[in-house]
Design a protein around this motif. Structure first.
Motif, PDB file in Angstrom:
ATOM      1  N   HIS A   1       0.863  -1.181   0.000  1.00 43.09           N
ATOM      2  CA  HIS A   1       0.000   0.000   0.000  1.00 43.09           C
ATOM      3  C   HIS A   1       0.897   1.228   0.000  1.00 43.09           C
ATOM      4  O   HIS A   1       1.874   1.287   0.745  1.00 43.09           O
TER       5      HIS A   1
ATOM      6  N   HIS B   1       1.058   4.536   1.102  1.00 45.01           N
ATOM      7  CA  HIS B   1       0.315   5.323   2.092  1.00 45.01           C
ATOM      8  C   HIS B   1       0.447   6.822   1.835  1.00 45.01           C
ATOM      9  O   HIS B   1       1.541   7.371   1.842  1.00 45.01           O
ATOM     10  N   GLY B   2      -0.709   7.449   1.616  1.00 44.83           N
ATOM     11  CA  GLY B   2      -0.742   8.891   1.382  1.00 44.83           C
ATOM     12  C   GLY B   2      -0.750   9.247  -0.081  1.00 44.83           C
ATOM     13  O   GLY B   2      -1.092  10.362  -0.448  1.00 44.83           O
TER      14      GLY B   2
ATOM     15  N   HIS C   1      -7.300   6.893   9.377  1.00 52.18           N
ATOM     16  CA  HIS C   1      -6.644   7.040   8.076  1.00 52.18           C
ATOM     17  C   HIS C   1      -7.612   6.763   6.937  1.00 52.18           C
ATOM     18  O   HIS C   1      -8.405   5.835   7.000  1.00 52.18           O
TER      19      HIS C   1
ATOM     20  N   HIS D   1      -7.912   6.224   2.694  1.00 52.75           N
ATOM     21  CA  HIS D   1      -7.253   5.935   1.415  1.00 52.75           C
ATOM     22  C   HIS D   1      -7.951   6.702   0.287  1.00 52.75           C
ATOM     23  O   HIS D   1      -9.107   7.063   0.400  1.00 52.75           O
TER      24      HIS D   1
HETATM   25 CU    CU Z   1      -2.966   4.421   3.446  1.00 50.30          CU
END
Ligand code: CU
Ligand code: C2O
Ligand code: CU
Length: 499
Positions: free
Chosen positions: A115, A117-118, A430, A432
Motif C-alpha cells: 500500500h 500510504h498517502g 486514516h 485511502h
Molecule cells: Cu494508506
C-alpha cells in the motif's frame, strides 16, 4: 471541574507547557526561552548511543517481500521481514508527474502486498487487502505520481496481518520531489534526513516475536525500545546549521509527542500531504502512527560541542477501563504516554547558516460551504464481541471485505465527522484514495500536525474531529481505518466506494 472531554484535551495538547517548564526549570522562566540551554544537554559521547543509519535508496530493480536478518546494533540481530531486503525498506524518490512502476515479488510464505500510504493511486494499485500477492507471485504496481512534494511511505496491507508484517520490518519512505520545491532552497543532501520512528520489543531477547495478547489488541502493540531507521537508542552527528527532518511514525500503536530537550523551537514545513503554504513554528508536535511531519531545525542554536535530544514527551494516555487485565493478559511494552528518548543530535562542527523560507508551496483550502453532505463515523468498542476479534468498530461494524460501507459520489466534497465514543484509546484514523483537511476538533484547537493536507488524524477519546475531502481523483474501492494496526487488524476498517 472540567468535564472528561475537556480534561482529555487539556492533558492532550496542554502538556507541552508543563513538560517544557519542567525541562526549563532552573534555566529560564516562561516559554520565551527560545534556545536550548546547555544545562539540558550532555556533551557528545556522554552516554554511548549507536550511530544512526540512513535507509538505503531504492535501486529501481524491483522490490521483493523477503525474510532476512536485521542487525540492530553490532552483535544484536533479529529475523525480520522486509520489502526490498532491508529494514527499513529502501527509500523511493520520485518526481511529481512521473509514472512510477515497480515489479513486486512475494518471496514470503504468506500473502502480502504494498500500500502506498498517502499517495492517491487507482484503486487496483492501492494495495487493498482484497488484492493480495500470493506466495511466489509477482505484481507490477504502476501509477502516476500526483502528490504534492513531501514524505509518504509504503507498507503491506495484508488481510488481518498488516500489524504483524509492519512490525516485523516491512515499511519504507516514499519521497515526492519537484522543481517548485527545489526552488525553495530547503536543506538538501545530508541536511535532509528521513527518520522512521518505531517502537519494538527488543529487551526480551533476539526474537522479534509478534504475538499480541488480548491486552495488546486493546492498547495496540507497544514496544520497549524506540528505534529510528532500525537503530535502537541512536545518535546522529550534525553540523551547527539548518536541517530538514522528515519524521514518520511507523509504529503499530505508539503515539509520539515530539519535542527537543530544552524546548528548542522548530518550524513545521510539511505534514502528511506534503509541504504547507507557510512554516508553523512550535516546540512540540503530535505524531500518531502513520502520520508524517517535516520540520526545519537549526542546530546552530545548540552550539558546536553540545547535544540535543529529540524526545517524545510524556502525556496522559487514556485508560478507559479496558487496558490490561482482560483475560488475565497485561499489555506489554512501555505504557502509552511515557516520556522516551528518540534520537540525540551531537553538534560536531560548524555549519552553513540556513534560512527558513517565509512561503512554501501554494495550498488550496477546501471550503466547507461547498460540501454536498456530512457523514458521521462513530468509533466505539464492542465488548460483547468475541474474545479476540471484532472489538473495535466503526458505525457498529467491523471490516467485511465484500461489503461497501459508504457510497461516495465521484467529485463530491464531503464533511466527515469522526466521532469517538471510546474513552479508552486515541485512534489515528486514516483514509485511502484522497487527502483531506482537518476543520475542527471538539477537544480544542487544531494542532500543528493538523495543518495542510492529511491522510491520518488523531481522534482523542470522546472527541469529534471534522474533516473535509473532495473525492475527485479516482473511482473505486478504498478504505477508512484506524492506523493503530492492532485495531485495523481487529476490523476497525470500512470499505468506501468512490463513484
Ligand atoms: Cu494508506
Ligand atoms: Cu498506512 Cu490503510 O494504511
Ligand atoms: Cu484505533
Amino acid at each position: 471541574m472540567p468535564t472528561r472531554r475537556q480534561f482529555l484535551h487539556l492533558t492532550g495538547s496542554g502538556l507541552a507547557v508543563s513538560i517544557g517548564s519542567a525541562l526549563l526549570s532552573g534555566c529560564c522562566s516562561g516559554d520565551h526561552c527560545s534556545s536550548a540551554h546547555p544545562a539540558d544537554m550532555s556533551p557528545p559521547g556522554n552516554q554511548p548511543r549507536t550511530p544512526l543509519r540512513l535507509p538505503k535508496n531504492y535501486s529501481g530493480a524491483g522490490l521483493s517481500a523477503e525474510a532476512t536478518v536485521h542487525e540492530w546494533t553490532s552483535g544484536r540481530s533479529s529475523n525480520v521481514l522486509t520489502l526490498g531486503g532491508s529494514y527499513p525498506a529502501p527509500t523511493i524518490r520520485v518526481r511529481k508527474g512521473e509514472l512510477f512502476s515497480v515489479q513486486f515479488t512475494n518471496k514470503l510464505a504468506e500473502d502480502t502486498n504494498i500500500h502506498w500510504h498517502g499517495l492517491v493511486t487507482p484503486a487496483d494499485m492501492d494495495g487493498h487487502p482484497k488484492d493480495p500477492v500470493k506466495p511466489g507471485a509477482s505484481f507490477t504496481y504502476r501509477f502516476a505520481v500526483r502528490q504534492r512534494p513531501g514524505t509518504y511511505f509504503y507498507h503491506p496491507h495484508a488481510h488481518e496481518a498488516t500489524g504483524k508484517q509492519v512490525y516485523l520490518g516491512m515499511a519504507g519512505f516514499y519521497l515526492v520531489e519537484d522543481d517548485e520545491e527545489r526552488a525553495l532552497g530547503l536543506p538538501s543532501g545530508e541536511f535532509d534526513v528521513p527518520l522512521l520512528i518505531q517502537d519494538r520489543r527488543l529487551l526480551g531477547g533476539p526474537s522479534l516475536a509478534f504475538e499480541p495478547t488480548m491486552a495488546d489488541m486493546m492498547e495496540g502493540f507497544l514496544g520497549d525500545t524506540l528505534v529510528v531507521n532500525g537503530v535502537p537508542d541512536p545518535q546522529l552527528d550534525v553540523a551547527a546549521g539548518l536541517y530538514r527532518l522528515r519524521l514518520l511514525n511507523g509504529s503499530n500503536a505508539r503515539i509520539l509527542k515530539l519535542a527537543f530537550a530544552g524546548m528548542l523551537p522548530f518550524a513545521v514545513i510539511g505534514t502528511d500531504g506534503g509541504l504547507l503554504d507557510k512554516p508553523v513554528s512550535t516546540t512540540s508536535i503530535w505524531l500518531g502512527p502513520a502520520e508524517r511531519v517535516e520540520i526545519l531545525v537549526d542546530f546552530s542554536t545548540v552550539g558546536t560541542g553540545q547535544s540535543v535530544m529529540l524526545q517524545s514527551v510524556a502525556f496522559t494516555a487514556p485508560s478507559g477501563g479496558h487496558g490490561g487485565g482482560h483475560g488475565g493478559a497485561m499489555a506489554g511494552g512501555i505504557a502509552q504516554g511515557t516520556a522516551l528518548d528518540v534520537l540525540r543530535f551531537d553538534v560536531r562542527r560548524a555549519g552553513a547558516a540556513g534560512r527558513v523560507p517565509e512561503r512554501l508551496l501554494p495550498l488550496e483550502q477546501l471550503d466547507p460551504a461547498q460540501a454536498q453532505r456530512t457523514r458521521a463515523f462513530t468509533l466505539a468498542m464492542n465488548m460483547q464481541a468475541g474474545a479476540t476479534r471484532g472489538m473495535h468498530t466503526i458505525n457498529g461494524k467491523t471490516f467485511d471485505m465484500q461489503r461497501v460501507d459508504a457510497q461516495i459520489a465521484f467529485g463530491a466534497t464531503e464533511i466527515w465527522e469522526l466521532r469517538s465514543m471510546d474513552e479508552g484509546s486515541i485512534h489515528p484514523m486514516h483514509l485511502h484514495g484522497v487527502q483531506f483537511q482537518v476543520l475542527s476538533r471538539s477537544g480544542g484547537p487544531l494542532t500543528p500536525s493538523d495543518q495542510g493536507w492529511k491522510d491520518t488524524v488523531l481522534v482523542f477519546p470522546m472527541e469529534t474531529v471534522r474533516v473535509i475531502a473532495r473525492f475527485n481523483d479516482y473511482r473505486g474501492l478504498y478504505l477508512l481505518h484506524c492506523h493503530t494496526l492492532e485495531h485495523e487488524d481487529d476490523g476497525m476498517m470500512l470499505n468506501l466506494q468512490i463513484g
